[in-house]
Design an enzyme around this catalytic site. Structure first.
Site, PDB file in Angstrom:
ATOM      1  N   ARG A  46       0.777  -1.255   0.000  1.00 57.43           N
ATOM      2  CA  ARG A  46       0.000   0.000   0.000  1.00 57.43           C
ATOM      3  C   ARG A  46       0.802   1.295   0.000  1.00 57.43           C
ATOM      4  O   ARG A  46       0.197   2.372  -0.005  1.00 57.43           O
ATOM      5  CB  ARG A  46      -0.980   0.048   1.187  1.00 57.43           C
ATOM      6  CG  ARG A  46      -1.963  -1.120   1.267  1.00 57.43           C
ATOM      7  CD  ARG A  46      -2.843  -1.210   0.060  1.00 57.43           C
ATOM      8  NE  ARG A  46      -3.988  -2.100   0.294  1.00 57.43           N
ATOM      9  CZ  ARG A  46      -4.685  -2.661  -0.689  1.00 57.43           C
ATOM     10  NH1 ARG A  46      -4.368  -2.425  -1.955  1.00 57.43           N
ATOM     11  NH2 ARG A  46      -5.693  -3.434  -0.424  1.00 57.43           N
ATOM     12  N   HIS A 213      -3.811 -15.441  -8.275  1.00 56.15           N
ATOM     13  CA  HIS A 213      -5.008 -15.842  -7.507  1.00 56.15           C
ATOM     14  C   HIS A 213      -6.134 -16.528  -8.303  1.00 56.15           C
ATOM     15  O   HIS A 213      -7.224 -15.993  -8.430  1.00 56.15           O
ATOM     16  CB  HIS A 213      -5.588 -14.646  -6.738  1.00 56.15           C
ATOM     17  CG  HIS A 213      -5.758 -13.352  -7.502  1.00 56.15           C
ATOM     18  ND1 HIS A 213      -6.478 -13.246  -8.653  1.00 56.15           N
ATOM     19  CD2 HIS A 213      -5.304 -12.111  -7.230  1.00 56.15           C
ATOM     20  CE1 HIS A 213      -6.445 -11.988  -9.059  1.00 56.15           C
ATOM     21  NE2 HIS A 213      -5.742 -11.281  -8.221  1.00 56.15           N
ATOM     22  N   ASP A 285      -2.281 -12.807  -1.430  1.00 55.11           N
ATOM     23  CA  ASP A 285      -3.049 -11.637  -1.877  1.00 55.11           C
ATOM     24  C   ASP A 285      -3.424 -10.780  -0.658  1.00 55.11           C
ATOM     25  O   ASP A 285      -4.543 -10.269  -0.560  1.00 55.11           O
ATOM     26  CB  ASP A 285      -4.291 -12.032  -2.675  1.00 55.11           C
ATOM     27  CG  ASP A 285      -4.893 -10.859  -3.449  1.00 55.11           C
ATOM     28  OD1 ASP A 285      -4.290  -9.758  -3.441  1.00 55.11           O
ATOM     29  OD2 ASP A 285      -5.971 -11.041  -4.052  1.00 55.11           O
ATOM     30  N   PHE A 303     -12.898  -4.569  -1.630  1.00 54.99           N
ATOM     31  CA  PHE A 303     -12.426  -5.930  -1.897  1.00 54.99           C
ATOM     32  C   PHE A 303     -11.052  -6.129  -1.249  1.00 54.99           C
ATOM     33  O   PHE A 303     -10.174  -5.295  -1.419  1.00 54.99           O
ATOM     34  CB  PHE A 303     -12.241  -6.141  -3.408  1.00 54.99           C
ATOM     35  CG  PHE A 303     -13.515  -6.265  -4.187  1.00 54.99           C
ATOM     36  CD1 PHE A 303     -14.242  -7.446  -4.167  1.00 54.99           C
ATOM     37  CD2 PHE A 303     -13.968  -5.213  -4.984  1.00 54.99           C
ATOM     38  CE1 PHE A 303     -15.397  -7.588  -4.925  1.00 54.99           C
ATOM     39  CE2 PHE A 303     -15.128  -5.342  -5.740  1.00 54.99           C
ATOM     40  CZ  PHE A 303     -15.851  -6.527  -5.706  1.00 54.99           C
TER      41      PHE A 303
HETATM   42 ZN   LIG Z   1      -5.517  -9.329  -8.176  1.00 62.73          ZN
END
Ligand SMILES: [Zn+2]
Length: 403
Positions: A46, A213, A285, A303
């Site tokens: 981030r 993923h 993830d 999400f």
């Molecule tokens: Zn992704």
């Protein structure tokens, strides 16, 4: 026990003796297990841009607490690492804050907008691979051009596969739970349709290609077939897709991620994919958000869930202790296969010490990450990381860790 055999192999291997004393950590007692540092090829640290969700300091502290000594950080940042100058902002922060080895991805397209290729040639020597994670690349010609460029540069494309034409406002799996509870579903084809498109382009370009993923049975089948054909293709899945499915959903943002938890049949197909080598590695993830962003239920929450501090205990408890996977296989999926594919070294002084017998309840308030949203909250797991050593330095010690 399988783990003991594994450890002695590790200690005997070319990696040499584990320098515990040098690290200021005394040799572990009988119930402790030394495992080489995990490598997660899919995390969101981030920074720069979204420090309120996570920082490189907090994200790598979480990695260390989860037994990881290497992570690859995704480029959906501000600025997006789409040029050397933008990447340099992130590199400076990594150099100042990272507790474990951090390998940044370069963006495939400028601003991850999917319109124009990033300066891939200039980025290539400084990035682990290229990805526009968070978004699928919608334009076929642009993806072809990206693959040609990656091939020329000897780099891997790690694709987040998602066809926006098929999203239709969905936010959980388009299955029984969504229908029963009035939610808009994300169909499986939005993922596997784009994988199919990309595999066609891999046939054409010869690009080394990795799918991020995967969550559906069709995705696993496509990748299995591509490997049979001899294409240079690998993929990852995440712990939540292996351990949970739509039957576990609750009206809570901590169950919302993209791709979503799919059906039981999908989950079973992913396990089969791990066992037969279709799925090459497990990545978390790890995608932290603020408490507010995750407090709006399934419909309104952002999400993404955190994963670094729960990955091994959850996988060990649900897949190894139950006899689905061997310990050796799990270590391969978390340590060796990701490093092989992404060209990330494993140093002899990168490892963690685990108490595999310790049983406890997952408590997000005890996490090092700033994120709190995990579908594993409250789950009873086995396996506590007591200490992590990275580059010979202790980077994590549990409060009740090795004394
Ligand atoms: Zn992704």
């Amino acid at each position: 026990m399988a783990e003991n055999r594994f450890i002695s192999e590790f200690l005997r291997s070319a990696l040499g003796p584990v320098p515990l004393a040098e690290a200021g950590i005394l040799p572990p007692s009988d119930h402790c297990t030394i495992i080489p540092g995990f490598c997660d090829v899919h995390v969101h640290l981030r920074e720069p841009g979204f420090s309120y969700k996570e920082t490189i300091a907090s994200g790598t502290a979480a990695a260390a607490a989860g037994g990881y000594t290497a992570v690859c950080t995704m480029p959906n940042l501000d600025p997006v690492p789409d040029s050397p100058a933008h990447l340099a902002v992130q590199e400076t922060m990594i150099a100042a804050q990272a507790r474990v080895h951090v390998y940044p991805y370069g963006a495939i397209t400028v601003g991850e907008r999917g319109e124009q290729l990033a300066d891939m040639a200039a980025l290539a020597p400084r990035v682990v691979a290229f990805s526009d994670d968070g978004r699928g690349i919608q334009n076929d010609d642009l993806m072809r051009e990206a693959m040609r460029s990656a091939k020329r540069l000897g780099k891997l494309i790690a694709a987040h596969c998602e066809d926006n034409r098929l999203l239709r406002g969905g936010y959980i799996h388009d299955g029984a739970y969504a229908r029963a509870n009035g939610h808009a579903g994300i169909c499986s084809e939005s993922e596997w349709g784009q994988i199919r498109r990309d595999l066609e382009l891999v046939r054409e370009t010869g690009c080394a290609y990795h799918v991020c993923h995967i969550s559906t049975k069709e995705s696993a089948a496509l990748i299995r077939q591509a490997k049979r054909e001899g294409l240079d293709v690998t993929c990852e899945t995440a712990p939540h897709y292996l351990v949970l499915d739509e039957n576990d959903l609750k009206e809570d943002g901590r169950f919302k991620m993209n791709p979503p938890l799919r059906s039981a049949a999908d989950r079973e197909a992913l396990i089969e994919g791990l066992l037969d080598g279709t799925i090459d590695m497990i990545a978390t993830d790890h995608a932290p958000h603020s408490v507010e962003e995750k407090a709006k239920g399934l419909r309104g929450s952002a999400f993404g869930v955190v994963g670094l501090e729960t990955a091994f205990p959850v996988l060990y408890t649900k897949l190894v202790v139950t006899g689905v996977l061997s310990m050796e296989k799990l270590i391969d999926l978390l340590v060796y296969r990701p490093r092989e594919r992404f060209g990330i070294p494993l140093a002899e002084n990168d490892y963690a010490i685990w108490d595999l017998d310790a049983a406890y309840t997952v408590d997000p308030d005890a996490f090092r990450t700033k994120g709190r949203a995990t579908p594993f909250a409250g789950m009873t797991v086995r396996g506590r990381c007591l200490a992590t050593v990275c580059g010979g330095k202790p980077v994590y010690t549990a409060e009740d860790g090795v004394k």
